[in-house]
Write a protein that holds these residues in place. Structure first.
Motif, PDB file in Angstrom:
ATOM      1  N   ASN A  58      32.689 -39.761 -26.607  1.00 39.64           N
ATOM      2  CA  ASN A  58      32.612 -41.194 -26.354  1.00 39.64           C
ATOM      3  C   ASN A  58      33.968 -41.677 -25.865  1.00 39.64           C
ATOM      4  O   ASN A  58      34.918 -40.891 -25.778  1.00 39.64           O
ATOM      5  CB  ASN A  58      32.161 -41.967 -27.612  1.00 39.64           C
TER       6      ASN A  58
ATOM      7  N   VAL B 228      24.866 -52.936 -28.372  1.00 44.30           N
ATOM      8  CA  VAL B 228      24.915 -51.996 -29.501  1.00 44.30           C
ATOM      9  C   VAL B 228      26.317 -51.721 -30.043  1.00 44.30           C
ATOM     10  O   VAL B 228      26.455 -51.052 -31.058  1.00 44.30           O
ATOM     11  CB  VAL B 228      24.239 -50.646 -29.132  1.00 44.30           C
ATOM     12  N   VAL B 229      27.346 -52.221 -29.344  1.00 42.79           N
ATOM     13  CA  VAL B 229      28.711 -51.880 -29.768  1.00 42.79           C
ATOM     14  C   VAL B 229      29.334 -53.012 -30.590  1.00 42.79           C
ATOM     15  O   VAL B 229      28.749 -54.085 -30.744  1.00 42.79           O
ATOM     16  CB  VAL B 229      29.620 -51.526 -28.552  1.00 42.79           C
TER      17      VAL B 229
ATOM     18  N   ILE C  72      32.030 -43.675 -19.254  1.00 44.01           N
ATOM     19  CA  ILE C  72      30.993 -44.565 -19.810  1.00 44.01           C
ATOM     20  C   ILE C  72      31.229 -45.991 -19.301  1.00 44.01           C
ATOM     21  O   ILE C  72      32.328 -46.536 -19.408  1.00 44.01           O
ATOM     22  CB  ILE C  72      31.012 -44.577 -21.358  1.00 44.01           C
TER      23      ILE C  72
ATOM     24  N   LYS D 169      32.924 -54.154 -23.902  1.00 42.06           N
ATOM     25  CA  LYS D 169      31.622 -54.801 -23.681  1.00 42.06           C
ATOM     26  C   LYS D 169      31.435 -55.998 -24.610  1.00 42.06           C
ATOM     27  O   LYS D 169      30.960 -57.053 -24.182  1.00 42.06           O
ATOM     28  CB  LYS D 169      30.489 -53.790 -23.900  1.00 42.06           C
TER      29      LYS D 169
ATOM     30  N   ARG E 111      26.212 -34.832 -30.431  1.00 46.00           N
ATOM     31  CA  ARG E 111      25.414 -36.039 -30.164  1.00 46.00           C
ATOM     32  C   ARG E 111      25.666 -36.512 -28.728  1.00 46.00           C
ATOM     33  O   ARG E 111      26.809 -36.549 -28.264  1.00 46.00           O
ATOM     34  CB  ARG E 111      25.814 -37.153 -31.117  1.00 46.00           C
TER      35      ARG E 111
ATOM     36  N   ASP F 131      19.242 -48.636 -29.040  1.00 48.44           N
ATOM     37  CA  ASP F 131      19.295 -48.303 -27.613  1.00 48.44           C
ATOM     38  C   ASP F 131      17.976 -48.444 -26.864  1.00 48.44           C
ATOM     39  O   ASP F 131      17.870 -49.136 -25.868  1.00 48.44           O
ATOM     40  CB  ASP F 131      19.763 -46.855 -27.432  1.00 48.44           C
TER      41      ASP F 131
ATOM     42  N   SER G 295      24.557 -48.830 -21.602  1.00 47.91           N
ATOM     43  CA  SER G 295      25.363 -47.808 -20.948  1.00 47.91           C
ATOM     44  C   SER G 295      24.554 -47.240 -19.776  1.00 47.91           C
ATOM     45  O   SER G 295      23.326 -47.133 -19.829  1.00 47.91           O
ATOM     46  CB  SER G 295      25.675 -46.726 -21.984  1.00 47.91           C
TER      47      SER G 295
ATOM     48  N   TYR H  62      28.717 -49.780 -17.976  1.00 50.37           N
ATOM     49  CA  TYR H  62      27.493 -50.537 -18.248  1.00 50.37           C
ATOM     50  C   TYR H  62      26.953 -51.241 -17.008  1.00 50.37           C
ATOM     51  O   TYR H  62      27.720 -51.602 -16.118  1.00 50.37           O
ATOM     52  CB  TYR H  62      27.786 -51.613 -19.299  1.00 50.37           C
TER      53      TYR H  62
ATOM     54  N   ASN I 120      33.710 -49.308 -19.411  1.00 50.50           N
ATOM     55  CA  ASN I 120      34.316 -48.972 -20.687  1.00 50.50           C
ATOM     56  C   ASN I 120      35.453 -48.032 -20.313  1.00 50.50           C
ATOM     57  O   ASN I 120      36.515 -48.506 -19.938  1.00 50.50           O
ATOM     58  CB  ASN I 120      33.306 -48.377 -21.677  1.00 50.50           C
TER      59      ASN I 120
ATOM     60  N   PHE J 193      23.115 -44.930 -30.754  1.00 50.25           N
ATOM     61  CA  PHE J 193      24.536 -45.197 -31.027  1.00 50.25           C
ATOM     62  C   PHE J 193      24.750 -45.656 -32.467  1.00 50.25           C
ATOM     63  O   PHE J 193      25.710 -45.248 -33.119  1.00 50.25           O
ATOM     64  CB  PHE J 193      25.030 -46.262 -30.038  1.00 50.25           C
TER      65      PHE J 193
ATOM     66  N   GLN K 100      24.078 -39.431 -25.545  1.00 51.65           N
ATOM     67  CA  GLN K 100      23.198 -40.541 -25.175  1.00 51.65           C
ATOM     68  C   GLN K 100      21.974 -39.938 -24.480  1.00 51.65           C
ATOM     69  O   GLN K 100      21.967 -38.760 -24.127  1.00 51.65           O
ATOM     70  CB  GLN K 100      23.917 -41.478 -24.220  1.00 51.65           C
TER      71      GLN K 100
ATOM     72  N   LYS L 233      21.711 -44.697 -20.093  1.00 54.42           N
ATOM     73  CA  LYS L 233      20.487 -44.998 -20.848  1.00 54.42           C
ATOM     74  C   LYS L 233      19.346 -45.543 -20.000  1.00 54.42           C
ATOM     75  O   LYS L 233      18.410 -46.141 -20.519  1.00 54.42           O
ATOM     76  CB  LYS L 233      20.820 -45.965 -21.987  1.00 54.42           C
TER      77      LYS L 233
ATOM     78  N   ASN M 104      34.947 -46.899 -28.352  1.00 52.27           N
ATOM     79  CA  ASN M 104      33.732 -46.734 -29.161  1.00 52.27           C
ATOM     80  C   ASN M 104      33.978 -45.842 -30.366  1.00 52.27           C
ATOM     81  O   ASN M 104      33.439 -46.074 -31.450  1.00 52.27           O
ATOM     82  CB  ASN M 104      32.602 -46.128 -28.315  1.00 52.27           C
TER      83      ASN M 104
HETATM   84  C1  LMR Z   1      26.809 -44.683 -26.724  1.00 54.60           C
HETATM   85  O1  LMR Z   1      25.612 -44.804 -27.031  1.00 54.60           O
HETATM   86  O2  LMR Z   1      27.456 -43.686 -26.977  1.00 54.60           O
HETATM   87  C2  LMR Z   1      27.554 -45.774 -26.026  1.00 54.60           C
HETATM   88  O3  LMR Z   1      27.342 -45.657 -24.694  1.00 54.60           O
HETATM   89  C3  LMR Z   1      27.231 -47.119 -26.534  1.00 54.60           C
HETATM   90  C4  LMR Z   1      27.782 -48.183 -25.637  1.00 54.60           C
HETATM   91  O4  LMR Z   1      27.005 -49.072 -25.313  1.00 54.60           O
HETATM   92  O5  LMR Z   1      28.949 -48.124 -25.269  1.00 54.60           O
END
Ligand code: LMR
Length: 334
Positions: free
Chosen positions: A212, A36-37, A237, A43, A172, A75, A93, A239, A149, A195, A174, A96, A216
């Motif tokens: 974040n 998603v980034v 954060i 990442k 906001r 996500d 992440s 993964y 990250n 995201f 996650q 999630k 990001n």
């Molecule tokens: C987010 O959704 O804020 C991040 O974790 C996205 C990511 O994959 O780093």
């Protein structure tokens, strides 16, 4: 020319391959790696490195298609797609994994758990990290690696220096209950948002602020729509690189070995650049000047800790008190 014998053995290979859930010819193997980034993040660069090495080590037998920036899935959808086999590899992440039924990964979201990356490594490279991966098997997923990250900053359109500054702000987050509780503890109103929707959510005022990593924040241009930022390093954060289990188990052994090697090296690479990438992103945002950054003082950090540390106990039921204790012990060990 094919004679009858050739044809028979060709058919046998195909049957074997189909039986193993594989395409008939090994060179047909494609790994769709969705994330998603932006490509220009730890990442994103790790995924591209894996592609490069995987294609090199398998001598082209495996093709890796990397889809950044939620191009394929957002996500939640990407986890469903992985289980259905529509994509083979992801690196969501660690915040999630709740919707997947493995909320224990939210351990990594506990505020103020890690002081630095060395402490984090004790979890990702130790028994806790392995036991979390073991929980994925039931879900048809294999955990291959942990990628870094970095530590988080807070941003908003008003200064967010002391806990009281968060009162009533829509923040906001996650999809993690720990992060929800963290924002509640600060007096903010947490709002889960994909995201890919964060920039617009901030721009239109659906949410007031967010947290974040600098990388990001910068690559999503969040700094352009947030007047204030606090370098608080209050959470982390990272993964888990995960694959569809049927797909992975069905690979020819030699190919899987080559991919394991590619993943090990891509992991080393991703983890070696993450800190620097975040530092550079923070510097770039300071230079851009659209956001006024504050570095948390020790005194302010103590105020944050007073409010945030109780979240560990409050969330013990969700993650497991034993797992949290195991993490504390691992971090404290030499
Ligand atoms: C987010 O959704 O804020 C991040 O974790 C996205 C990511 O994959 O780093």
């Amino acid at each position: 020319m094919f004679n009858r014998r050739n044809l028979l053995s060709l058919a046998a290979v195909s049957v074997l391959a189909i039986g193993a859930g594989l395409p008939a010819f090994a060179q047909d193997i494609t790994i769709k790696f969705s994330h998603v980034v932006a490509p220009d993040t730890p990442k994103g660069k790790g995924a591209d490195k894996f592609k490069e090495l995987a294609e090199q080590y398998t001598e082209g037998k495996v093709k890796v298609e990397v889809y950044p920036n939620s191009q394929l899935y957002k996500d939640k959808e990407e986890l469903e797609a992985l289980q259905l086999g529509s994509v083979q590899m992801l690196a969501p992440s660690l915040a999630k994994f709740g919707p997947l039924g493995v909320p224990q990964f939210e351990l990594f979201d506990l505020p103020m758990l890690f002081q630095n990356r060395d402490e984090l490594r004790k979890i990702t490279e130790g028994e806790v990290g392995q036991s979390l991966f073991a929980m994925l098997q039931d879900k048809g997923i294999i955990g291959l690696a942990y990628w870094d990250n970095g530590f988080k900053i807070m941003t908003a359109n008003s200064p967010v220096v002391v806990p009281d500054d968060f009162l009533g702000l829509k923040m906001r987050i996650q999809s993690s209950k720990i992060l929800e509780e963290q924002m509640n503890a600060l007096g903010a109103v947490p709002q889960v948002m994909a995201f890919s929707e964060v920039y617009q959510g901030l721009q239109t005022g659906v949410v007031d602020g967010t947290e974040n990593t600098p990388s990001n924040t910068y690559t999503q241009r969040v700094n352009e729509v947030q007047k204030y930022g606090t370098v608080s390093n209050h959470g982390y954060i990272g993964y888990a690189v995960i694959v569809n289990k049927d797909f992975w188990d069905g690979l020819p052994e030699d190919v899987r070995g080559q991919l394991d090697q590619a993943m090990a090296e891509a992991t080393e690479y991703a983890n070696s650049i993450a800190e620097e990438e975040n530092k550079a992103a923070l510097e770039a945002m300071r230079a851009a000047g659209t956001t006024e950054f504050h570095d948390l003082t020790d005194e302010e950090r103590a105020q944050w800790a007073e409010v945030l540390r109780p979240v560990h106990d409050e969330m013990a039921d969700r993650i497991g008190a034993d797992l949290i204790q195991q993490a504390y012990d691992a971090i404290a060990a030499n």
